[in-house]
Design an enzyme around this catalytic site. Sequence first.
Site, PDB file in Angstrom:
ATOM      1  N   GLY A  14       0.726  -1.338  -0.046  1.00 51.23           N
ATOM      2  CA  GLY A  14      -0.009   0.211  -0.055  1.00 51.23           C
ATOM      3  C   GLY A  14       1.056   1.188   0.144  1.00 51.23           C
ATOM      4  N   CYS A  15       0.418   2.137   0.850  1.00 46.41           N
ATOM      5  CA  CYS A  15       1.133   3.412   0.669  1.00 46.41           C
ATOM      6  C   CYS A  15       2.443   3.278   1.377  1.00 46.41           C
ATOM      7  CB  CYS A  15       0.435   4.544   1.402  1.00 46.41           C
ATOM      8  SG  CYS A  15       1.078   6.073   1.901  1.00 46.41           S
TER       9      CYS A  15
END
Length: 182
Positions: A14-15
């Site tokens: 993800g981020c």
Amino acid sequence: MRSAELQVATIGGGCFWCTEAVFQRLKGVEKVVSGYSGGNVPGKPTYREVCSGLTGHAEVIQIHYNPEIISFEELLIIFMTTHDPTTLNQQGADRGTQYRSVIFYHNEDQKDVAEQVLKELTSEFDRPIVTELSPLTNFFEAEDYHQNYYNDNSTQGYCTFVIDPKLYKLRRLYADKLKPES
């Protein structure tokens, strides 16, 4: 006694602000660098280009760690249990191929360990693990403002609502692996 030579692991969950914050807190981790890997366009991509989803890059971190303190296997277990490896191209509200769950292995030993960890953890999840396992072909360091993001911006909304719960989970599950100041 000579200290071990640092090794490098490259993962995306993800981020990169989230994964960076998690791994910076582990004993044996000397440096974490946010960046982009796995893309298929020439040249160094920008954040804007990666966020378009058109470059094929994933937001990743490179973890420089001392294998005498924490192993690649331990890093992967922590990685797999501090993000959701069962959602394709998504972590929470972050959606797109740039947010995919991925392990970029640097050599055959890392590939073998990653395959074993993925196999062992399959029964821990209610849904199939969709974490990609690919050889590292490139890594581009992200822009300076992405580095050390949580530590520099911990009161921002994204940090409070998205990263803080991950750090709470990390502390709950892996207190023995944390640096003293964590």
